[in-house]
Design an enzyme around this catalytic site. Sequence first.
Site, PDB file in Angstrom:
ATOM      1  N   GLY A 156     -17.188 -41.555 -67.974  1.00 42.58           N
ATOM      2  CA  GLY A 156     -17.377 -40.203 -67.464  1.00 42.58           C
ATOM      3  C   GLY A 156     -18.164 -40.217 -66.185  1.00 42.58           C
ATOM      4  O   GLY A 156     -17.641 -40.033 -65.093  1.00 42.58           O
ATOM      5  N   THR A 157     -19.461 -40.505 -66.306  1.00 45.52           N
ATOM      6  CA  THR A 157     -20.348 -40.451 -65.152  1.00 45.52           C
ATOM      7  C   THR A 157     -20.103 -41.594 -64.176  1.00 45.52           C
ATOM      8  O   THR A 157     -20.209 -41.414 -62.962  1.00 45.52           O
ATOM      9  CB  THR A 157     -21.814 -40.478 -65.629  1.00 45.52           C
ATOM     10  OG1 THR A 157     -22.000 -39.424 -66.578  1.00 45.52           O
ATOM     11  CG2 THR A 157     -22.773 -40.263 -64.475  1.00 45.52           C
ATOM     12  N   LYS A 284     -19.444 -39.991 -50.005  1.00 47.79           N
ATOM     13  CA  LYS A 284     -19.410 -39.096 -51.164  1.00 47.79           C
ATOM     14  C   LYS A 284     -18.620 -37.816 -50.909  1.00 47.79           C
ATOM     15  O   LYS A 284     -18.700 -36.874 -51.690  1.00 47.79           O
ATOM     16  CB  LYS A 284     -20.835 -38.749 -51.603  1.00 47.79           C
ATOM     17  CG  LYS A 284     -21.629 -39.935 -52.129  1.00 47.79           C
ATOM     18  CD  LYS A 284     -22.959 -39.503 -52.696  1.00 47.79           C
ATOM     19  CE  LYS A 284     -23.783 -40.692 -53.154  1.00 47.79           C
ATOM     20  NZ  LYS A 284     -23.159 -41.422 -54.264  1.00 47.79           N
ATOM     21  N   ARG A 294     -21.748 -28.310 -59.565  1.00 43.22           N
ATOM     22  CA  ARG A 294     -23.191 -28.440 -59.779  1.00 43.22           C
ATOM     23  C   ARG A 294     -23.967 -27.404 -58.972  1.00 43.22           C
ATOM     24  O   ARG A 294     -25.035 -26.957 -59.399  1.00 43.22           O
ATOM     25  CB  ARG A 294     -23.644 -29.858 -59.413  1.00 43.22           C
ATOM     26  CG  ARG A 294     -23.124 -30.917 -60.372  1.00 43.22           C
ATOM     27  CD  ARG A 294     -23.474 -32.309 -59.910  1.00 43.22           C
ATOM     28  NE  ARG A 294     -22.729 -33.314 -60.666  1.00 43.22           N
ATOM     29  CZ  ARG A 294     -22.626 -34.580 -60.301  1.00 43.22           C
ATOM     30  NH1 ARG A 294     -23.215 -35.008 -59.197  1.00 43.22           N
ATOM     31  NH2 ARG A 294     -21.936 -35.431 -61.027  1.00 43.22           N
ATOM     32  N   GLN A 340     -44.094 -13.352 -77.400  1.00 38.19           N
ATOM     33  CA  GLN A 340     -44.064 -13.249 -75.943  1.00 38.19           C
ATOM     34  C   GLN A 340     -44.072 -14.639 -75.304  1.00 38.19           C
ATOM     35  O   GLN A 340     -43.328 -14.902 -74.358  1.00 38.19           O
ATOM     36  CB  GLN A 340     -45.265 -12.438 -75.456  1.00 38.19           C
ATOM     37  CG  GLN A 340     -45.272 -10.991 -75.918  1.00 38.19           C
ATOM     38  CD  GLN A 340     -46.617 -10.320 -75.715  1.00 38.19           C
ATOM     39  OE1 GLN A 340     -47.457 -10.799 -74.962  1.00 38.19           O
ATOM     40  NE2 GLN A 340     -46.833  -9.200 -76.411  1.00 38.19           N
ATOM     41  N   HIS A 341     -44.906 -15.523 -75.838  1.00 39.54           N
ATOM     42  CA  HIS A 341     -44.995 -16.883 -75.298  1.00 39.54           C
ATOM     43  C   HIS A 341     -43.704 -17.648 -75.532  1.00 39.54           C
ATOM     44  O   HIS A 341     -43.349 -18.549 -74.762  1.00 39.54           O
ATOM     45  CB  HIS A 341     -46.178 -17.617 -75.949  1.00 39.54           C
ATOM     46  CG  HIS A 341     -46.478 -18.942 -75.340  1.00 39.54           C
ATOM     47  ND1 HIS A 341     -46.118 -20.129 -75.928  1.00 39.54           N
ATOM     48  CD2 HIS A 341     -47.102 -19.276 -74.166  1.00 39.54           C
ATOM     49  CE1 HIS A 341     -46.508 -21.138 -75.165  1.00 39.54           C
ATOM     50  NE2 HIS A 341     -47.103 -20.648 -74.096  1.00 39.54           N
ATOM     51  N   TYR A 432     -21.319 -32.507 -69.467  1.00 43.40           N
ATOM     52  CA  TYR A 432     -20.184 -32.418 -68.532  1.00 43.40           C
ATOM     53  C   TYR A 432     -20.679 -32.384 -67.093  1.00 43.40           C
ATOM     54  O   TYR A 432     -21.797 -32.005 -66.811  1.00 43.40           O
ATOM     55  CB  TYR A 432     -19.255 -31.251 -68.867  1.00 43.40           C
ATOM     56  CG  TYR A 432     -19.776 -29.844 -68.676  1.00 43.40           C
ATOM     57  CD1 TYR A 432     -20.071 -29.330 -67.417  1.00 43.40           C
ATOM     58  CD2 TYR A 432     -19.900 -28.984 -69.763  1.00 43.40           C
ATOM     59  CE1 TYR A 432     -20.506 -28.030 -67.243  1.00 43.40           C
ATOM     60  CE2 TYR A 432     -20.342 -27.682 -69.607  1.00 43.40           C
ATOM     61  CZ  TYR A 432     -20.634 -27.214 -68.340  1.00 43.40           C
ATOM     62  OH  TYR A 432     -21.064 -25.916 -68.171  1.00 43.40           O
ATOM     63  N   GLU A 433     -19.823 -32.835 -66.191  1.00 51.43           N
ATOM     64  CA  GLU A 433     -20.177 -32.984 -64.772  1.00 51.43           C
ATOM     65  C   GLU A 433     -21.332 -33.956 -64.553  1.00 51.43           C
ATOM     66  O   GLU A 433     -22.070 -33.851 -63.584  1.00 51.43           O
ATOM     67  CB  GLU A 433     -20.503 -31.623 -64.138  1.00 51.43           C
ATOM     68  CG  GLU A 433     -19.351 -30.652 -64.133  1.00 51.43           C
ATOM     69  CD  GLU A 433     -18.092 -31.240 -63.505  1.00 51.43           C
ATOM     70  OE1 GLU A 433     -18.197 -31.880 -62.449  1.00 51.43           O
ATOM     71  OE2 GLU A 433     -17.005 -31.054 -64.077  1.00 51.43           O
ATOM     72  N   ARG A 529     -37.614 -35.064 -62.285  1.00 53.98           N
ATOM     73  CA  ARG A 529     -37.868 -33.758 -62.905  1.00 53.98           C
ATOM     74  C   ARG A 529     -38.921 -32.974 -62.129  1.00 53.98           C
ATOM     75  O   ARG A 529     -38.767 -31.769 -61.897  1.00 53.98           O
ATOM     76  CB  ARG A 529     -38.315 -33.939 -64.356  1.00 53.98           C
ATOM     77  CG  ARG A 529     -37.220 -34.411 -65.301  1.00 53.98           C
ATOM     78  CD  ARG A 529     -37.670 -34.330 -66.752  1.00 53.98           C
ATOM     79  NE  ARG A 529     -36.722 -34.988 -67.633  1.00 53.98           N
ATOM     80  CZ  ARG A 529     -36.853 -36.249 -68.059  1.00 53.98           C
ATOM     81  NH1 ARG A 529     -37.893 -36.968 -67.674  1.00 53.98           N
ATOM     82  NH2 ARG A 529     -35.957 -36.791 -68.855  1.00 53.98           N
TER      83      ARG A 529
END
Length: 662
Positions: A156-157, A284, A294, A340-341, A432-433, A529
């Site tokens: 896939g990737t 690319k 994306r 709420q949190h 996916y993707e 991240r």
Amino acid sequence: MHLNTSICEVDNPDLTEEREKGTFDTDKMAAVIYGSEKLARRRREISEAVSKIPELADTQPFPFMDRLEKITEGSRKLEVLNNNIRDIIDYDDNGERLHIYQEVTGMEGHPLALHEVMFIPALVSQASKEQQEKWLGRARRREIIGCYAQTEMGHGTNLRKLETTATYFPDTQEFVLNTPTTTALKWWPGALGKSSNYAVVVVDMIIKGKSYGPHPFMVQLRDEKTHIPLKGIVVGDIGPKMSFNGGDNGFLGFDKFRVPRTNLLMRHVRVEADGTYVKPPHAKVNHSAMVHVRSHMATGQGALLAQALIIAVRYSAVRRQGFLENKTQEVKVLDYQTQQHRLFPSLARAYAFIFTGFETIHLYSQLLKDVDMGNTSGMADLHALTSGLKSVVTHQTGEGIEQARMACGGHGYSMASYISEIYGIAIGGCTYEGENMVMLLQLARYLVKSVELIKSGEAKKLGPMVSYLAAKGGHPDLSSLNGYVTAFEHMARRQAWKATEKFLKLMESGESREIAWNKSTVELTRASRLHTRLFIIEAFMRRVSRIEDIPVKEVLTDLLHLHVNYELLDVATYALEFMSSTQLDYIRDQLYLYLEKIRPSAVSLVDSFQISDMQLRSVLGRRDGNVYENLFKWAKSSPLNKSDVLPSVDKYLMPMMEKAKL
């Protein structure tokens, strides 16, 4: 005139009470969410027009349908819609077209979903002008139905290892497509199984014995008159999935299937009649279809998270459980700080993701223009950014939707809430993707290259998104939003350098580049991240700064403050070496303060997404808040309730009980 335009006399009074607390015009907030007052108004007009066509209503609740019934229902609605669509929308407007499909068919998928989202965009971004003249008009008129077939059963990737081949034969000017192994079968593409008669298929292109890597081809799969698969084509449905069961994800194999040379999509590459290969301007550039998807994923995932929060926040405003100060009436669940949190930080993320999506879509549109002018300098930046966003946004969306489900208590587990369906759809985006860890590592490669440029004294070559990596760190002043950005920059910069240094030191110790990379991947994904979360915060800030309506800007500023405090606390371990415990306590107190500030606006904030009941398909999240009577009505519509005694009870359980009495 109410500020919250969702208020009606027949509504649950608890929900009306919440809506009357709103301090801003929900139509104006919708204009911010969808880009302009005109776009938001058109969404409302389209939803209203659809509601007036009774044939477009569900014949029964979707959770009570099996797969074949769902696919049939989706196709029936599409046929009805096709007869009315040009009277309702501007068909050339992608946004209006996408909205009406979502309004009519919901989110479980339909036979035209990938046709609109992947097939047509692939032709737009990859086909030459001549090829677009041949196929694009037919696709837009729906003379043909297409999909995008890239992923294989075994790969896939890792696109470089796709096994399906297209071998060029100059004497006939044809490519021969072949599926050499079972793992080479195309696997997962939506609408491939039974609906599509064409596909853009990505395969390993071979010319004169040399592999040129993955390239897209336009391939006819089925006869246009009979819909029977063509000779040399093996195609079918892959079976039920966790979600998206209104669509027919499929498999595809080729047995020496021939297509003309001109079926290679040639906007950026070209193969001459003699087999000469003219390469693209950027390595690319053939990935632009993936970058397109994306680029839109942040907005799409934000919308899914928003739908789950519409359900959970509305339900929390009408669900009463337990007591606080008033011992005569149970309290609204939404009044509990824990609730709420659980919900409000995800609500802030939904807005943040949508605003971030606007930026990436704009960057993608600009990139296409630049590539057409021969400028590919922005390709690496956008590819890296969208890889990181795809991973972070899908993961956090899945987390937020699951929290929304649990915030609805036991009823959240029922399909009547519809949150489980939203969850299943959203977390599909984690794989996916591009699988999420691989996406983070693609961004990490870009970060490592950027740090290496700085180390070699070439910081001037850095792209604008990573220029902060060369800056000097400082202690953040948390009295302003810019101070939070400074803190996030410091954490992201420090982690990027830390991960890069680990990688380089491993190589210096004698490890191969590949092994050193593998031993550094946990630290590298952490850097990715942090970099991505920094971009989301900055995109949120930029969007809020441009808002002109004061009440809307004020409540979104509160939501932004909630977001930055929550995000910083969520990654506080990275801040321990440069922020004091006093500062972290301050951030925690600010978080609780902004939970209280958001509380009166919570229902109006979710109402502003203006998702109709038809699209939401949730009993718990109904606009009118009349949950309990409709939950009972929904349960009574179960097919099991058509008879008092099930055949299985009569055939098996009754004899068992009678036998036990002997």
